[in-house]
Design a protein around this motif. Structure first.
Motif, PDB file in Angstrom:
ATOM      1  N   MET A 189       0.851  -1.186   0.000  1.00 16.94           N
ATOM      2  CA  MET A 189       0.000   0.000   0.000  1.00 16.94           C
ATOM      3  C   MET A 189       0.882   1.229   0.000  1.00 16.94           C
ATOM      4  SD  MET A 189      -2.857   0.861   2.836  1.00 16.94           S
ATOM      5  CE  MET A 189      -2.688   2.441   3.607  1.00 16.94           C
ATOM      6  N   SER A 190       0.694   2.123  -0.968  1.00 22.93           N
ATOM      7  CA  SER A 190       1.532   3.303  -1.079  1.00 22.93           C
ATOM      8  C   SER A 190       0.972   4.425  -0.209  1.00 22.93           C
ATOM      9  CB  SER A 190       1.625   3.770  -2.533  1.00 22.93           C
ATOM     10  OG  SER A 190       0.352   4.149  -2.986  1.00 22.93           O
ATOM     11  N   THR A 191       1.862   5.253   0.338  1.00 24.30           N
ATOM     12  CA  THR A 191       1.451   6.406   1.109  1.00 24.30           C
ATOM     13  C   THR A 191       1.907   7.654   0.378  1.00 24.30           C
ATOM     14  OG1 THR A 191       3.494   6.275   2.405  1.00 24.30           O
ATOM     15  CG2 THR A 191       1.545   5.188   3.310  1.00 24.30           C
ATOM     16  N   THR A 192       1.115   8.709   0.485  1.00 24.81           N
ATOM     17  CA  THR A 192       1.446   9.958  -0.188  1.00 24.81           C
ATOM     18  C   THR A 192       2.577  10.644   0.557  1.00 24.81           C
ATOM     19  OG1 THR A 192      -0.860  10.191  -0.856  1.00 24.81           O
ATOM     20  CG2 THR A 192       0.531  12.152  -0.991  1.00 24.81           C
ATOM     21  N   PRO A 193       3.657  11.017  -0.133  1.00 24.48           N
ATOM     22  CA  PRO A 193       4.754  11.681   0.566  1.00 24.48           C
ATOM     23  C   PRO A 193       4.337  13.049   1.097  1.00 24.48           C
ATOM     24  CG  PRO A 193       5.136  11.679  -1.815  1.00 24.48           C
ATOM     25  CD  PRO A 193       3.942  10.819  -1.561  1.00 24.48           C
ATOM     26  N   ARG A 194       4.968  13.461   2.181  1.00 20.86           N
ATOM     27  CA  ARG A 194       4.708  14.777   2.755  1.00 20.86           C
ATOM     28  C   ARG A 194       5.385  15.840   1.896  1.00 20.86           C
ATOM     29  NH1 ARG A 194       5.822  14.770   9.106  1.00 20.86           N
ATOM     30  NH2 ARG A 194       4.661  16.710   8.896  1.00 20.86           N
ATOM     31  N   LEU A 195       4.802  17.021   1.887  1.00 27.05           N
ATOM     32  CA  LEU A 195       5.330  18.135   1.105  1.00 27.05           C
ATOM     33  C   LEU A 195       5.803  19.241   2.038  1.00 27.05           C
ATOM     34  CD1 LEU A 195       2.509  18.437  -1.606  1.00 27.05           C
ATOM     35  CD2 LEU A 195       4.528  16.945  -1.615  1.00 27.05           C
ATOM     36  N   THR A 196       6.927  19.852   1.731  1.00 33.50           N
ATOM     37  CA  THR A 196       7.370  21.002   2.509  1.00 33.50           C
ATOM     38  C   THR A 196       6.604  22.240   2.048  1.00 33.50           C
ATOM     39  OG1 THR A 196       9.133  21.927   1.104  1.00 33.50           O
ATOM     40  CG2 THR A 196       9.685  19.970   2.431  1.00 33.50           C
ATOM     41  N   ALA A 197       6.736  23.315   2.811  1.00 38.48           N
ATOM     42  CA  ALA A 197       6.050  24.567   2.473  1.00 38.48           C
ATOM     43  C   ALA A 197       6.554  25.153   1.163  1.00 38.48           C
ATOM     44  CB  ALA A 197       6.236  25.576   3.609  1.00 38.48           C
ATOM     45  N   LEU A 198       7.703  24.670   0.680  1.00 38.54           N
ATOM     46  CA  LEU A 198       8.314  25.199  -0.534  1.00 38.54           C
ATOM     47  C   LEU A 198       8.111  24.283  -1.739  1.00 38.54           C
ATOM     48  CD1 LEU A 198      11.658  26.446   1.053  1.00 38.54           C
ATOM     49  CD2 LEU A 198       9.791  27.859   0.215  1.00 38.54           C
ATOM     50  N   ASP A 199       7.218  23.318  -1.628  1.00 36.58           N
ATOM     51  CA  ASP A 199       7.067  22.336  -2.694  1.00 36.58           C
ATOM     52  C   ASP A 199       6.758  22.987  -4.048  1.00 36.58           C
ATOM     53  OD1 ASP A 199       6.647  19.356  -3.445  1.00 36.58           O
ATOM     54  OD2 ASP A 199       4.802  20.327  -4.137  1.00 36.58           O
ATOM     55  N   ALA A 200       5.787  23.889  -4.084  1.00 35.83           N
ATOM     56  CA  ALA A 200       5.417  24.524  -5.355  1.00 35.83           C
ATOM     57  C   ALA A 200       6.578  25.340  -5.913  1.00 35.83           C
ATOM     58  CB  ALA A 200       4.191  25.412  -5.150  1.00 35.83           C
ATOM     59  N   LEU A 201       7.328  25.997  -5.024  1.00 36.49           N
ATOM     60  CA  LEU A 201       8.477  26.790  -5.472  1.00 36.49           C
ATOM     61  C   LEU A 201       9.532  25.892  -6.108  1.00 36.49           C
ATOM     62  CD1 LEU A 201      10.083  29.753  -3.639  1.00 36.49           C
ATOM     63  CD2 LEU A 201      11.551  27.925  -4.473  1.00 36.49           C
ATOM     64  N   HIS A 202       9.830  24.742  -5.470  1.00 35.83           N
ATOM     65  CA  HIS A 202      10.825  23.819  -6.036  1.00 35.83           C
ATOM     66  C   HIS A 202      10.418  23.381  -7.439  1.00 35.83           C
ATOM     67  CE1 HIS A 202      12.768  23.820  -2.238  1.00 35.83           C
ATOM     68  NE2 HIS A 202      11.926  23.013  -1.629  1.00 35.83           N
ATOM     69  N   ARG A 203       9.172  23.065  -7.599  1.00 37.66           N
ATOM     70  CA  ARG A 203       8.691  22.606  -8.900  1.00 37.66           C
ATOM     71  C   ARG A 203       8.756  23.724  -9.940  1.00 37.66           C
ATOM     72  NH1 ARG A 203       6.558  17.526  -7.974  1.00 37.66           N
ATOM     73  NH2 ARG A 203       6.251  17.118  -5.755  1.00 37.66           N
ATOM     74  N   SER A 204       8.487  24.969  -9.497  1.00 33.68           N
ATOM     75  CA  SER A 204       8.568  26.094 -10.434  1.00 33.68           C
ATOM     76  C   SER A 204      10.001  26.344 -10.881  1.00 33.68           C
ATOM     77  CB  SER A 204       8.001  27.365  -9.791  1.00 33.68           C
ATOM     78  OG  SER A 204       8.897  27.905  -8.824  1.00 33.68           O
ATOM     79  N   LEU A 205      10.969  25.917 -10.063  1.00 29.83           N
ATOM     80  CA  LEU A 205      12.382  26.059 -10.408  1.00 29.83           C
ATOM     81  C   LEU A 205      12.902  24.872 -11.227  1.00 29.83           C
ATOM     82  CD1 LEU A 205      13.756  27.422  -6.994  1.00 29.83           C
ATOM     83  CD2 LEU A 205      13.440  28.715  -9.117  1.00 29.83           C
ATOM     84  N   GLY A 206      12.017  23.928 -11.517  1.00 28.91           N
ATOM     85  CA  GLY A 206      12.404  22.784 -12.334  1.00 28.91           C
ATOM     86  C   GLY A 206      13.147  21.707 -11.578  1.00 28.91           C
ATOM     87  N   ALA A 207      12.951  21.635 -10.274  1.00 28.12           N
ATOM     88  CA  ALA A 207      13.672  20.651  -9.472  1.00 28.12           C
ATOM     89  C   ALA A 207      13.258  19.231  -9.835  1.00 28.12           C
ATOM     90  CB  ALA A 207      13.422  20.887  -7.982  1.00 28.12           C
ATOM     91  N   THR A 208      14.228  18.329  -9.811  1.00 28.10           N
ATOM     92  CA  THR A 208      13.945  16.898  -9.860  1.00 28.10           C
ATOM     93  C   THR A 208      13.624  16.466  -8.445  1.00 28.10           C
ATOM     94  OG1 THR A 208      15.467  16.546 -11.712  1.00 28.10           O
ATOM     95  CG2 THR A 208      14.898  14.621 -10.369  1.00 28.10           C
ATOM     96  N   MET A 209      12.414  15.971  -8.226  1.00 32.34           N
ATOM     97  CA  MET A 209      11.965  15.627  -6.878  1.00 32.34           C
ATOM     98  C   MET A 209      12.161  14.134  -6.625  1.00 32.34           C
ATOM     99  SD  MET A 209      11.014  18.687  -5.964  1.00 32.34           S
ATOM    100  CE  MET A 209      10.082  18.474  -4.427  1.00 32.34           C
ATOM    101  N   THR A 210      12.332  13.802  -5.329  1.00 34.13           N
ATOM    102  CA  THR A 210      12.513  12.396  -4.959  1.00 34.13           C
ATOM    103  C   THR A 210      11.871  12.144  -3.608  1.00 34.13           C
ATOM    104  OG1 THR A 210      14.166  10.628  -4.712  1.00 34.13           O
ATOM    105  CG2 THR A 210      14.717  12.741  -3.748  1.00 34.13           C
ATOM    106  N   ASP A 211      11.430  10.928  -3.389  1.00 33.61           N
ATOM    107  CA  ASP A 211      10.888  10.545  -2.090  1.00 33.61           C
ATOM    108  C   ASP A 211      12.047  10.275  -1.145  1.00 33.61           C
ATOM    109  OD1 ASP A 211       9.304   9.671   0.002  1.00 33.61           O
ATOM    110  OD2 ASP A 211       9.102   7.644  -0.777  1.00 33.61           O
ATOM    111  N   PHE A 212      12.128  11.020  -0.061  1.00 32.74           N
ATOM    112  CA  PHE A 212      13.185  10.831   0.923  1.00 32.74           C
ATOM    113  C   PHE A 212      12.560  10.812   2.305  1.00 32.74           C
ATOM    114  CE2 PHE A 212      16.450  12.230   3.898  1.00 32.74           C
ATOM    115  CZ  PHE A 212      17.484  11.376   3.574  1.00 32.74           C
ATOM    116  N   ALA A 213      12.640   9.658   2.957  1.00 32.03           N
ATOM    117  CA  ALA A 213      12.118   9.486   4.322  1.00 32.03           C
ATOM    118  C   ALA A 213      10.657   9.928   4.417  1.00 32.03           C
ATOM    119  CB  ALA A 213      12.983  10.253   5.325  1.00 32.03           C
ATOM    120  N   GLY A 214       9.888   9.642   3.357  1.00 29.91           N
ATOM    121  CA  GLY A 214       8.472   9.966   3.380  1.00 29.91           C
ATOM    122  C   GLY A 214       8.139  11.379   2.948  1.00 29.91           C
TER     123      GLY A 214
END
Length: 371
Positions: A1-26
């Motif tokens: 069963m998969s769980t949705t990873p938690r997002l930091t308050a800067l998640d949208a900003l990281h994505r707007s900067l073109g970040a490659t995202m990864t699941d790390f410790a949930g």
């Protein structure tokens, strides 16, 4: 069963900067924004900006807060002055390392314990379990903070533009309350890169504004956003351990070469004391494997879990390995038998997919900044 990873308050900003995202410790975290090498080199020569909001903040307060921490942790927290921080560990009863921590003393009876993201719940549960009989409260404050870090030689000049805090008087492993870009923050001179720098504990709703202000203040000196990938190569060059690699529950602090964090002289008993006393004695009489640095003589990169060999025998195991942007060659940390742990030892190799690649044994760290 998969769980949705938690997002930091800067998640949208990281994505707007073109970040490659990864699941790390949930958590969904930025791995890189562009070139890992460019991000690494920016921190070494200029400055880098990190979102570390996945780290675990646990507040311990009350008249016996320090007594609880001295009982629960291996360090002597009673000697930490107001506004100072201490690197320490929390161990099992058998001496195995549950996590390495930084403890900040925020006030007369208030402390903040910062745990690794992967172990935050484990540390919280252990502190709560060990708090029985103490007039102290253990509070989960993981959602109360965002954590930003600005690291690198230009970081003091960047942060000075945004705060009235006395950064020149702020010592390494100290923290003081202040404002950054007009909002309250705990400003700590700590980090995990081997460079000078600061970690800023903020309310999550202030994170994006402070990130933007730091980005603008650092634009003229080459500050760039940095992800977890370069954070790993930076700490590896600096010889800093990573939980799950150099530190595990199967190792005591003495096995990891970090026996100095265990303070037997502090008053009272603490969890794991008896086992750690035995481990300290073993380390003196029959040294276990030692943590060393290895530098490749070729170009193949060692990875965690690979065997270290000498004379046809397995003499150790790689815990972390990566290409070093600063040294320009592959490096690794490894636990090896004491007989092969002396810097300059010859005939040591790493078994990389059946080929024994030659490596030089060196003292840690690989890199130390000029002060």
């Amino acid at each position: 069963m998969s769980t949705t990873p938690r997002l930091t308050a800067l998640d949208a900003l990281h994505r707007s900067l073109g970040a490659t995202m990864t699941d790390f410790a949930g958590w969904d975290m930025p791995l890189r924004y562009g070139s890992e090498r460019d991000e690494h080199n920016a921190v070494r020569t200029r400055a880098g900006l990190f979102d570390l909001s996945h780290m675990g903040e646990i507040t311990v307060t009350g008249p016996q807060a320090v007594d609880l921490l001295d009982h629960a942790l291996v360090g002597n927290i009673s000697t930490v002055g107001n506004g100072r921080a201490r690197y320490t560990m929390i161990c099992q009863e058998d001496g195995g390392i549950l996590d390495d921590l930084i403890v900040y003393r925020l006030g007369e009876t208030e402390y903040m314990v910062v745990a690794n993201a992967s172990n935050a719940q484990i540390v919280l549960d252990a502190l709560v379990a060990r708090s029985g009989g103490f007039d102290a409260e253990v509070r989960d404050d993981r959602d109360a903070y965002a954590l930003l870090a600005v690291q690198g030689p230009e970081s003091p000049g960047i942060l000075k533009q945004l705060t009235d805090a006395d950064l020149d008087g702020l010592k390494y492993y100290a923290g003081l309350p202040g404002t950054v870009a007009g909002v309250p923050a705990l400003i700590a001179r700590t980090g995990y890169t081997g460079e000078d720098g600061f970690e800023l504990f903020l309310k999550p709703e202030h994170a994006e504004g402070v990130w933007t202000a730091l980005t603008e203040a650092g634009a003229g000196v080459g500050l760039i956003p940095c992800g977890l990938s370069c954070r790993d190569t930076l700490r590896l060059e600096a010889g800093m351990p990573l939980y799950g690699h150099e530190l595990t529950t199967s190792l005591t602090p003495f096995d990891a070469g970090l026996g100095r964090v265990v303070k037997f002289e502090k008053p009272g008993d603490f969890v794991g004391r008896k086992a750690l006393e035995a481990a300290a004695e073993r380390a003196e009489t029959a040294p276990p494997r030692k943590l060393v640095g290895l530098i490749a003589e070729g170009r193949r990169v060692p990875r965690a879990g690979m065997q270290v060999v000498a004379g046809g025998e397995v003499v150790g195991e790689i815990t972390s390995g990566a290409p070093s942007p600063t040294l320009g060659e592959p490096i690794a940390m490894a636990y090896v038998d004491a007989a092969h742990a002396v810097p300059g030892t010859e005939g040591v190799g790493v078994d990389i997919r059946g080929t024994h690649e030659p490596y030089k044994v060196v003292a840690l760290p690989f890199y130390k900044r000029q002060k």
